[in-house]
Design a protein around this motif. Structure first.
Motif, PDB file in Angstrom:
ATOM      1  N   ALA A  63       0.841  -1.192   0.000  1.00  0.00           N
ATOM      2  CA  ALA A  63       0.000   0.000   0.000  1.00  0.00           C
ATOM      3  C   ALA A  63       0.876   1.240   0.000  1.00  0.00           C
ATOM      4  N   ARG A  64       0.331   2.297  -0.578  1.00  0.00           N
ATOM      5  CA  ARG A  64       0.991   3.597  -0.658  1.00  0.00           C
ATOM      6  C   ARG A  64      -0.053   4.622  -0.246  1.00  0.00           C
ATOM      7  N   LEU A  65       0.379   5.684   0.419  1.00  0.00           N
ATOM      8  CA  LEU A  65      -0.580   6.613   1.001  1.00  0.00           C
ATOM      9  C   LEU A  65      -0.231   8.058   0.688  1.00  0.00           C
ATOM     10  N   VAL A  66      -1.213   8.792   0.161  1.00  0.00           N
ATOM     11  CA  VAL A  66      -1.111  10.245   0.010  1.00  0.00           C
ATOM     12  C   VAL A  66      -1.783  10.844   1.234  1.00  0.00           C
ATOM     13  N   ILE A  67      -0.981  11.499   2.062  1.00  0.00           N
ATOM     14  CA  ILE A  67      -1.492  12.200   3.236  1.00  0.00           C
ATOM     15  C   ILE A  67      -1.519  13.676   2.873  1.00  0.00           C
ATOM     16  N   GLU A  68      -2.726  14.245   2.788  1.00  0.00           N
ATOM     17  CA  GLU A  68      -2.880  15.628   2.371  1.00  0.00           C
ATOM     18  C   GLU A  68      -3.278  16.490   3.563  1.00  0.00           C
ATOM     19  N   ASP A  69      -2.584  17.608   3.724  1.00  0.00           N
ATOM     20  CA  ASP A  69      -2.939  18.586   4.742  1.00  0.00           C
ATOM     21  C   ASP A  69      -4.197  19.310   4.263  1.00  0.00           C
ATOM     22  N   PRO A  70      -5.324  19.152   4.983  1.00  0.00           N
ATOM     23  CA  PRO A  70      -6.569  19.756   4.500  1.00  0.00           C
ATOM     24  C   PRO A  70      -6.530  21.285   4.463  1.00  0.00           C
ATOM     25  N   ALA A  71      -5.661  21.892   5.249  1.00  0.00           N
ATOM     26  CA  ALA A  71      -5.590  23.356   5.285  1.00  0.00           C
ATOM     27  C   ALA A  71      -4.811  23.928   4.110  1.00  0.00           C
ATOM     28  N   THR A  72      -3.791  23.194   3.628  1.00  0.00           N
ATOM     29  CA  THR A  72      -2.912  23.746   2.596  1.00  0.00           C
ATOM     30  C   THR A  72      -2.961  22.997   1.270  1.00  0.00           C
ATOM     31  N   GLY A  73      -3.455  21.757   1.275  1.00  0.00           N
ATOM     32  CA  GLY A  73      -3.443  20.933   0.068  1.00  0.00           C
ATOM     33  C   GLY A  73      -2.102  20.287  -0.211  1.00  0.00           C
ATOM     34  N   ARG A  74      -1.116  20.564   0.637  1.00  0.00           N
ATOM     35  CA  ARG A  74       0.203  19.955   0.437  1.00  0.00           C
ATOM     36  C   ARG A  74       0.163  18.492   0.880  1.00  0.00           C
ATOM     37  N   ILE A  75       1.065  17.676   0.305  1.00  0.00           N
ATOM     38  CA  ILE A  75       1.131  16.259   0.653  1.00  0.00           C
ATOM     39  C   ILE A  75       2.459  15.951   1.339  1.00  0.00           C
ATOM     40  N   LEU A  76       2.421  14.960   2.214  1.00  0.00           N
ATOM     41  CA  LEU A  76       3.593  14.578   2.990  1.00  0.00           C
ATOM     42  C   LEU A  76       4.420  13.565   2.212  1.00  0.00           C
TER      43      LEU A  76
ATOM     44  N   GLN B 166       8.417  11.504   2.130  1.00  0.00           N
ATOM     45  CA  GLN B 166       9.594  11.107   2.898  1.00  0.00           C
ATOM     46  C   GLN B 166      10.785  10.992   1.942  1.00  0.00           C
ATOM     47  N   GLU B 167      11.912  11.543   2.345  1.00  0.00           N
ATOM     48  CA  GLU B 167      13.133  11.312   1.589  1.00  0.00           C
ATOM     49  C   GLU B 167      13.678   9.979   2.068  1.00  0.00           C
ATOM     50  N   ARG B 168      13.704   9.013   1.167  1.00  0.00           N
ATOM     51  CA  ARG B 168      14.042   7.636   1.513  1.00  0.00           C
ATOM     52  C   ARG B 168      15.553   7.456   1.645  1.00  0.00           C
ATOM     53  N   SER B 169      15.947   6.676   2.615  1.00  0.00           N
ATOM     54  CA  SER B 169      17.372   6.431   2.823  1.00  0.00           C
ATOM     55  C   SER B 169      17.940   5.443   1.811  1.00  0.00           C
ATOM     56  N   ASP B 170      17.116   4.559   1.233  1.00  0.00           N
ATOM     57  CA  ASP B 170      17.645   3.565   0.298  1.00  0.00           C
ATOM     58  C   ASP B 170      18.027   4.161  -1.051  1.00  0.00           C
ATOM     59  N   PHE B 171      17.253   5.125  -1.555  1.00  0.00           N
ATOM     60  CA  PHE B 171      17.531   5.715  -2.864  1.00  0.00           C
ATOM     61  C   PHE B 171      17.903   7.192  -2.794  1.00  0.00           C
ATOM     62  N   ALA B 172      17.788   7.809  -1.622  1.00  0.00           N
ATOM     63  CA  ALA B 172      18.011   9.243  -1.455  1.00  0.00           C
ATOM     64  C   ALA B 172      17.117  10.055  -2.400  1.00  0.00           C
ATOM     65  N   LEU B 173      15.920   9.559  -2.624  1.00  0.00           N
ATOM     66  CA  LEU B 173      14.888  10.248  -3.394  1.00  0.00           C
ATOM     67  C   LEU B 173      13.629  10.291  -2.536  1.00  0.00           C
ATOM     68  N   TRP B 174      12.711  11.156  -2.904  1.00  0.00           N
ATOM     69  CA  TRP B 174      11.476  11.316  -2.151  1.00  0.00           C
ATOM     70  C   TRP B 174      10.441  10.304  -2.609  1.00  0.00           C
ATOM     71  N   GLY B 175       9.557   9.953  -1.692  1.00  0.00           N
ATOM     72  CA  GLY B 175       8.478   9.022  -1.995  1.00  0.00           C
ATOM     73  C   GLY B 175       7.326   9.212  -1.028  1.00  0.00           C
ATOM     74  N   LEU B 176       6.284   8.465  -1.272  1.00  0.00           N
ATOM     75  CA  LEU B 176       5.108   8.463  -0.413  1.00  0.00           C
ATOM     76  C   LEU B 176       5.288   7.428   0.692  1.00  0.00           C
ATOM     77  N   PRO B 177       4.687   7.643   1.844  1.00  0.00           N
ATOM     78  CA  PRO B 177       4.695   6.605   2.870  1.00  0.00           C
ATOM     79  C   PRO B 177       3.996   5.352   2.331  1.00  0.00           C
ATOM     80  N   GLY B 178       4.491   4.210   2.727  1.00  0.00           N
ATOM     81  CA  GLY B 178       3.873   2.959   2.311  1.00  0.00           C
ATOM     82  C   GLY B 178       4.838   1.814   2.472  1.00  0.00           C
ATOM     83  N   GLY B 179       4.373   0.641   2.124  1.00  0.00           N
ATOM     84  CA  GLY B 179       5.234  -0.519   2.246  1.00  0.00           C
ATOM     85  C   GLY B 179       4.513  -1.811   1.931  1.00  0.00           C
ATOM     86  N   SER B 180       5.147  -2.893   2.289  1.00  0.00           N
ATOM     87  CA  SER B 180       4.694  -4.236   1.964  1.00  0.00           C
ATOM     88  C   SER B 180       3.808  -4.808   3.052  1.00  0.00           C
TER      89      SER B 180
END
Length: 164
Positions: free
Chosen positions: A26-39, A41-55
C-alpha cells in the motif's frame, strides 16, 4: 517495532536471496486539509522522495498496511482512508534496490486528510527527512511514486479510480 529481518519480506529474502519477488503493498497520500500539500519522505535507500507505504505482513489487509506504514514512517495516526488507484505496471513497479534485491509491487493507493500528531522521522532509519509539498511542485522522486501522485491529481480532477 520489528526490523526488516523480522518482517515477512525479510524472512522471504533470507530464503530466496535477491530473486524477484511479487509483493502486495500500500501507498498513502497524506494531504494537509488546510494547505493541500502532501507529505513525502526522503528515503534512505535511494536518497529520493516518496510516499509513505510498504509491503503487507502476514494477516494484514491493504488498508491496515497503509495505516501501519504511515505510523511507522511518519509518526502519524491516519484515519478515513479512501482508495484512489492501483499501481501494477511492471515498467514502473519493478524495483531493484541498492543491495540488489528485486521486487515487482502491486500497490493499492490510498488518500487521507485525516491524521493526528505531527510528522516524526521513523526510528528504523528508512527516512532521511519528512516534508510537505504542493502536488504540482514536487522534489526528485522515485518514478513509481511520482506516477502515484500524478494518479492522485487525476483522481481529484475526475473522481475516477486510477489503474497505473
Amino acid at each position: 517495532m520489528a526490523g526488516f529481518a523480522d518482517s515477512h519480506l525479510g524472512r522471504l529474502r533470507a530464503v530466496v536471496g535477491s530473486r524477484m519477488l511479487l509483493v502486495p503493498g500500500a501507498r498513502l497520500v497524506i494531504e494537509d486539509p488546510a494547505t493541500g500539500r502532501i507529505l513525502l519522505q526522503e528515503r534512505s535507500d535511494f536518497a529520493l522522495w516518496g510516499l509513505p507505504g510498504g509491503s503487507a505482513e502476514e494477516g494484514e489487509g491493504l488498508e491496515q498496511v497503509a495505516i501501519r506504514e504511515a505510523l511507522e514512517e511518519t509518526g502519524l495516526a491516519v484515519a478515513d482512508l479512501e482508495p484512489f488507484g492501483f499501481g501494477c505496471d511492471p515498467a514502473y513497479e519493478t524495483i531493484t534496490f541498492p543491495n540488489g534485491d528485486r521486487c515487482q509491487f502491486f500497490v493499492m493507493m490510498f488518500r487521507t486528510r485525516s491524521f493526528t500528531e505531527v510528522p516524526v522521522l521513523d526510528s528504523q532509519g528508512e527516512s532521511l527527512r519528512l516534508d510537505w509539498f504542493a502536488p504540482d511542485d514536487l522534489p526528485a522522486m522515485l518514478p513509481n511514486m511520482a506516477r502515484s501522485v500524478e494518479a492522485y491529481r487525476r483522481f481529484l480532477a475526475t473522481g475516477a479510480f486510477q489503474m497505473i
